[in-house]
Design an enzyme around this catalytic site. Structure first.
Site, PDB file in Angstrom:
ATOM      1  N   GLU A   1      86.952  -8.743 -19.572  1.00  0.00           N
ATOM      2  CA  GLU A   1      87.671  -9.783 -20.121  1.00  0.00           C
ATOM      3  C   GLU A   1      88.828 -10.455 -19.498  1.00  0.00           C
ATOM      4  O   GLU A   1      88.539 -10.051 -17.958  1.00  0.00           O
ATOM      5  CB  GLU A   1      88.654  -8.579 -20.602  1.00  0.00           C
ATOM      6  CG  GLU A   1      89.810  -9.132 -21.055  1.00  0.00           C
ATOM      7  CD  GLU A   1      90.561  -8.102 -21.683  1.00  0.00           C
ATOM      8  OE1 GLU A   1      90.836  -6.587 -21.122  1.00  0.00           O
ATOM      9  OE2 GLU A   1      91.819  -8.752 -22.187  1.00  0.00           O
TER      10      GLU A   1
ATOM     11  N   ARG B   1      82.265   5.777 -13.831  1.00  0.00           N
ATOM     12  CA  ARG B   1      81.872   4.034 -13.017  1.00  0.00           C
ATOM     13  C   ARG B   1      82.498   4.683 -11.472  1.00  0.00           C
ATOM     14  O   ARG B   1      82.043   5.257 -11.121  1.00  0.00           O
ATOM     15  CB  ARG B   1      83.986   4.120 -12.994  1.00  0.00           C
ATOM     16  CG  ARG B   1      84.380   4.217 -14.267  1.00  0.00           C
ATOM     17  CD  ARG B   1      85.845   4.399 -14.738  1.00  0.00           C
ATOM     18  NE  ARG B   1      86.905   3.150 -13.579  1.00  0.00           N
ATOM     19  CZ  ARG B   1      86.903   1.688 -14.399  1.00  0.00           C
ATOM     20  NH1 ARG B   1      87.279   2.503 -16.065  1.00  0.00           N
ATOM     21  NH2 ARG B   1      86.974   0.975 -13.969  1.00  0.00           N
TER      22      ARG B   1
ATOM     23  N   LYS C   1      92.469  -3.077 -11.573  1.00  0.00           N
ATOM     24  CA  LYS C   1      92.965  -4.195 -11.929  1.00  0.00           C
ATOM     25  C   LYS C   1      94.914  -4.528 -11.803  1.00  0.00           C
ATOM     26  O   LYS C   1      95.074  -5.199 -11.201  1.00  0.00           O
ATOM     27  CB  LYS C   1      93.162  -5.000 -12.808  1.00  0.00           C
ATOM     28  CG  LYS C   1      91.387  -4.962 -13.685  1.00  0.00           C
ATOM     29  CD  LYS C   1      91.416  -6.233 -14.945  1.00  0.00           C
ATOM     30  CE  LYS C   1      89.910  -6.569 -15.002  1.00  0.00           C
ATOM     31  NZ  LYS C   1      89.515  -6.821 -16.626  1.00  0.00           N
TER      32      LYS C   1
HETATM   33  P1  ATP Z   1      91.336  -3.827 -18.025  1.00  0.00           P
HETATM   34  O1  ATP Z   1      92.467  -2.134 -17.569  1.00  0.00           O
HETATM   35  O2  ATP Z   1      91.181  -4.530 -18.202  1.00  0.00           O
HETATM   36  O3  ATP Z   1      89.874  -3.476 -19.124  1.00  0.00           O
HETATM   37  P2  ATP Z   1      88.268  -3.236 -16.359  1.00  0.00           P
HETATM   38  O4  ATP Z   1      88.090  -2.646 -15.122  1.00  0.00           O
HETATM   39  O5  ATP Z   1      87.795  -2.085 -17.162  1.00  0.00           O
HETATM   40  O6  ATP Z   1      90.098  -4.039 -16.710  1.00  0.00           O
HETATM   41  P3  ATP Z   1      86.661  -5.099 -17.791  1.00  0.00           P
HETATM   42  O7  ATP Z   1      86.995  -6.780 -17.836  1.00  0.00           O
HETATM   43  O8  ATP Z   1      86.897  -4.279 -19.355  1.00  0.00           O
HETATM   44  O9  ATP Z   1      87.597  -4.678 -16.835  1.00  0.00           O
HETATM   45  O10 ATP Z   1      85.842  -4.588 -17.172  1.00  0.00           O
HETATM   46  C1  ATP Z   1      84.316  -5.111 -17.605  1.00  0.00           C
HETATM   47  C2  ATP Z   1      83.205  -4.137 -17.750  1.00  0.00           C
HETATM   48  O11 ATP Z   1      83.007  -3.993 -16.177  1.00  0.00           O
HETATM   49  C3  ATP Z   1      83.461  -3.266 -19.020  1.00  0.00           C
HETATM   50  O12 ATP Z   1      82.215  -2.762 -19.375  1.00  0.00           O
HETATM   51  C4  ATP Z   1      83.490  -2.143 -18.336  1.00  0.00           C
HETATM   52  O13 ATP Z   1      83.457  -0.225 -18.107  1.00  0.00           O
HETATM   53  C5  ATP Z   1      83.104  -1.961 -16.398  1.00  0.00           C
HETATM   54  N1  ATP Z   1      83.882  -1.311 -15.517  1.00  0.00           N
HETATM   55  C6  ATP Z   1      85.125  -2.411 -15.069  1.00  0.00           C
HETATM   56  N2  ATP Z   1      85.193  -1.364 -13.862  1.00  0.00           N
HETATM   57  C7  ATP Z   1      83.950  -0.266 -13.798  1.00  0.00           C
HETATM   58  C8  ATP Z   1      84.576   0.638 -12.734  1.00  0.00           C
HETATM   59  N3  ATP Z   1      84.490   0.741 -11.140  1.00  0.00           N
HETATM   60  N4  ATP Z   1      82.959   1.101 -12.472  1.00  0.00           N
HETATM   61  C9  ATP Z   1      81.921   0.452 -13.307  1.00  0.00           C
HETATM   62  N5  ATP Z   1      81.894  -0.181 -14.489  1.00  0.00           N
HETATM   63  C10 ATP Z   1      83.051  -0.315 -13.954  1.00  0.00           C
END
Ligand code: ATP
Ligand code: MG
Length: 598
Positions: free
Chosen positions: A61, A300, A310
């Site tokens: 996002e 994660r 974030k």
């Molecule tokens: P938000 O709370 O804004 O959704 P987010 O960290 O999930 O934050 P996204 O931009 O939705 O951010 O994440 C993009 C991709 O990265 C998603 O598929 C998410 O699952 C993955 N992702 C985010 N944080 C992690 C993490 N700590 N480990 C592995 N994958 C991650």
């Protein structure tokens, strides 16, 4: 036995590989992903399906900067596509108009590229770019919504948000049906069209799926699909006043792009039933074609001593606890790049954590092991004195006939890479040495400078310490020594006599003064903010120390972002933002050994 650092960097388990290998096996589940008619191909943004190729996606996002956790998702998705001859899409999940900005879109593209991945499919018959924006599917999503309404699978709910919350129930109590749930499809369609036409206020009503308010999985209790929100979108401007919810939009995005394996983090596990419910119903209605994408969840990545939320990262930046998104102490990818971590080291680190069904806590030291293993073989060496103390060679003028005399010296730029050539520098009557390379009263086992002891100035001559100078407070201000002539030839030499140590030095007359930024962990706790504690209270006040160091003359004109191993100290990089040839600024990335284990 292998070296401990090699051990730490072995690729970890990856259960997704088994799933993909199973799916790619001839005759295994062909109907699932790799056969079937493309159906309504016009809706399929990624074009016709390539038989026998997997398709993954990284769907950020654009509402913030990427961090080390995203690197895991990026390397996983792009890496699997590469390893199995497939394609990986970069898709901006830009369905929320309020928080998204072009600035983030650009930064995310830059970081994916920096990590070494490309969204161009060069293996296809016709090479094409696989960069997508969810907002380009808004028309289709709206059509899908109308379809669900007409099929009696969705309704417009006019309960207040409070009522909706109260009627949702919880893990032990089933939810209650909304009084608006039994409206006819025709009424609902009229309402939805009014919502879209802007006839209702923000928040006045939402479109919900009609599934089961008593479902044990709360995500199946009539989840919201569309909400009214008057906000300008970075891509579609003011064209829409209703926006799809993430849970509705995401499966559709995957299906339109013909994703085969939709990989997401564990928190989405409970949403998988809705993901399948939605796609199956849209396929049954002829809006999508089989085979449909399938969702798989993985743990994660969390890194100790940093935060990867974030919201928390934004707070650190906005409240000035760090100097911006690219502060070298942050686990943002821009920050880690600035600190000096290489794409190779991040990829190796991610590979080593494997893919599991647990949210893993990775120790920060694994990152440093990966960095050392990457840079050991390629970073040029250099001499640097970080805590300078002056050393005076008292017999210089007598030996060489003049106090202005200098002796030419050289050292390999890299001990294993002769093709990198030699570094040239000179030895003069005064040099900078590390303060801890002198002890007036040596401790047991100390072999460097103390009165009466001999040591070698690395790549220079053997010297013998004769004493030191002190200020009024007794602090040592200079060390005194003499160059030791060779016992046979009588001339000074590196091998004049056998010594037990060699120390780093830089001649005073040609030393390059540089700002060096030394970093320590940003938080004092491994899991800052764990439980209900305030993560800000765990900020390490000493996470950055700025010093003036003396560097060898070959470092006077290096380009920003060049990596070095400062001998005996560790790995450093010329800061990509502040470094100037005439005003050098270096960041310490990490030491030669794990200093954190202590
Ligand atoms: P938000 O709370 O804004 O959704 P987010 O960290 O999930 O934050 P996204 O931009 O939705 O951010 O994440 C993009 C991709 O990265 C998603 O598929 C998410 O699952 C993955 N992702 C985010 N944080 C992690 C993490 N700590 N480990 C592995 N994958 C991650
Ligand atoms: Mg997310």
């Amino acid at each position: 036995m292998s070296h401990p650092s090699e051990e730490a960097l072995k690729p970890g388990n990856n259960f997704l590989r088994s799933i993909i290998e199973r799916d790619l096996m001839p005759g295994q589940q062909p109907e699932r992903h790799f056969a079937g008619t493309p159906g309504d191909a016009a809706h399929h943004a990624a074009g016709p399906l390539d038989p026998a190729r997997i398709r993954t996606r990284f769907p950020p996002e654009p509402n913030g900067y990427l961090h080390i956790g995203h690197a895991k998702s990026i390397c996983l998705n792009f890496g699997l596509a590469r390893d199995y001859g497939g394609v990986c899409h970069l898709r901006f999940d830009d369905t929320n108009p309020e928080k998204e900005e072009q600035e983030y879109v650009d930064a995310i593209k830059e970081m994916v590229t920096w990590l070494g991945w490309a969204w161009e499919d060069k293996a296809a018959a016709e090479p094409r770019s696989h960069l997508y924006f969810a907002s380009n599917y808004f028309d289709f999503m709206y059509r899908a919504a109308e379809h669900l309404v007409s099929a009696g699978l969705a309704y417009v709910d006019e309960q207040t948000p409070e009522e909706m919350r109260a009627h949702r129930g919880d893990f032990t109590t089933p939810g209650k049906n909304s009084p608006f749930r039994s409206r006819s499809p025709a009424d609902n369609l009229a309402r939805l069209r009014e919502m879209r036409a802007g006839l209702h206020a923000d928040g006045a009503m939402v479109l919900r799926a009609k599934i089961d308010m008593a479902a044990p999985n709360i995500n199946m209790r009539d989840p919201a699909l569309y909400r009214i929100r008057r906000a300008t979108h970075h891509n579609t401007g003011d064209q829409w006043c209703i926006y799809p919810m993430y849970t509705f939009a995401h499966p559709i995005e995957d299906a339109l792009e013909r994703i085969t394996h939709s990989l997401c983090t564990l928190e989405f596990e409970d949403q998988r039933p809705f993901y399948d419910w939605l796609l199956e119903h849209l396929a049954a209605g002829g809006l999508l074609a089989h085979p449909l994408p399938k969702q798989y969840e993985f743990g994660r990545l969390n890194l100790t001593y940093v935060v990867t939320s974030k919201r928390k990262l934004r707070q650190l930046v906005d409240e000035g606890h760090v100097d911006g998104w690219d502060d070298p102490r942050l686990p943002t990818l821009v920050g880690m790049r600035r600190r000096g971590y290489t794409p190779e080291s991040l990829r190796a680190m991610v590979e080593a954590t494997g893919v599991t069904k647990n949210n893993a806590w990775l120790d920060y030291s694994v990152l440093d092991i990966a960095l050392r293993s990457d840079l050991e073989g390629k970073a040029a060496r250099a001499s640097a004195v970080l805590d300078p103390l002056k050393l005076k060679l008292t017999n210089w003028a007598e030996l060489f006939g003049s106090a202005d005399h200098v002796e030419a010296c050289s050292a390999p730029a890299h001990p294993q890479l002769p093709e990198l050539g030699l570094r040239q520098f000179t030895l003069g009557p005064e040099v900078w040495i590390e303060r801890d390379d002198f002890m007036e009263t040596p401790v047991k086992g100390y072999h460097r400078l103390f009165p009466g002891n001999k040591t070698r100035l690395k790549y220079g001559y053997v010297i013998e310490c004769s004493g030191c100078e002190k200020d009024a407070n007794g602090v040592v201000t200079a060390v005194l020594a003499t160059v030791v002539p060779d016992t046979k030839s009588g001339t000074p030499g590196a091998d004049a006599v056998k010594v037990k140590s060699a120390i780093t030095w830089v001649s005073v007359h040609e030393a390059v003064a540089a700002e060096v930024r030394l970093y320590d962990r940003l938080f004092t706790e491994a899991q800052p903010g764990a439980g209900d504690s305030d993560f800000l209270a765990a900020i390490n006040p000493l996470s950055r120390r700025v010093i003036t160091a003396y560097l060898e003359p070959s470092l006077a004109k290096v380009a920003a972002a060049t990596h070095f191993q400062f001998e005996r100290h560790g790995y450093f990089v010329a800061d990509r933002v502040d470094h100037r040839a005439d005003q050098p600024v270096f960041n310490k990335i990490t030491g030669l050994k794990d200093g954190w284990a202590k």
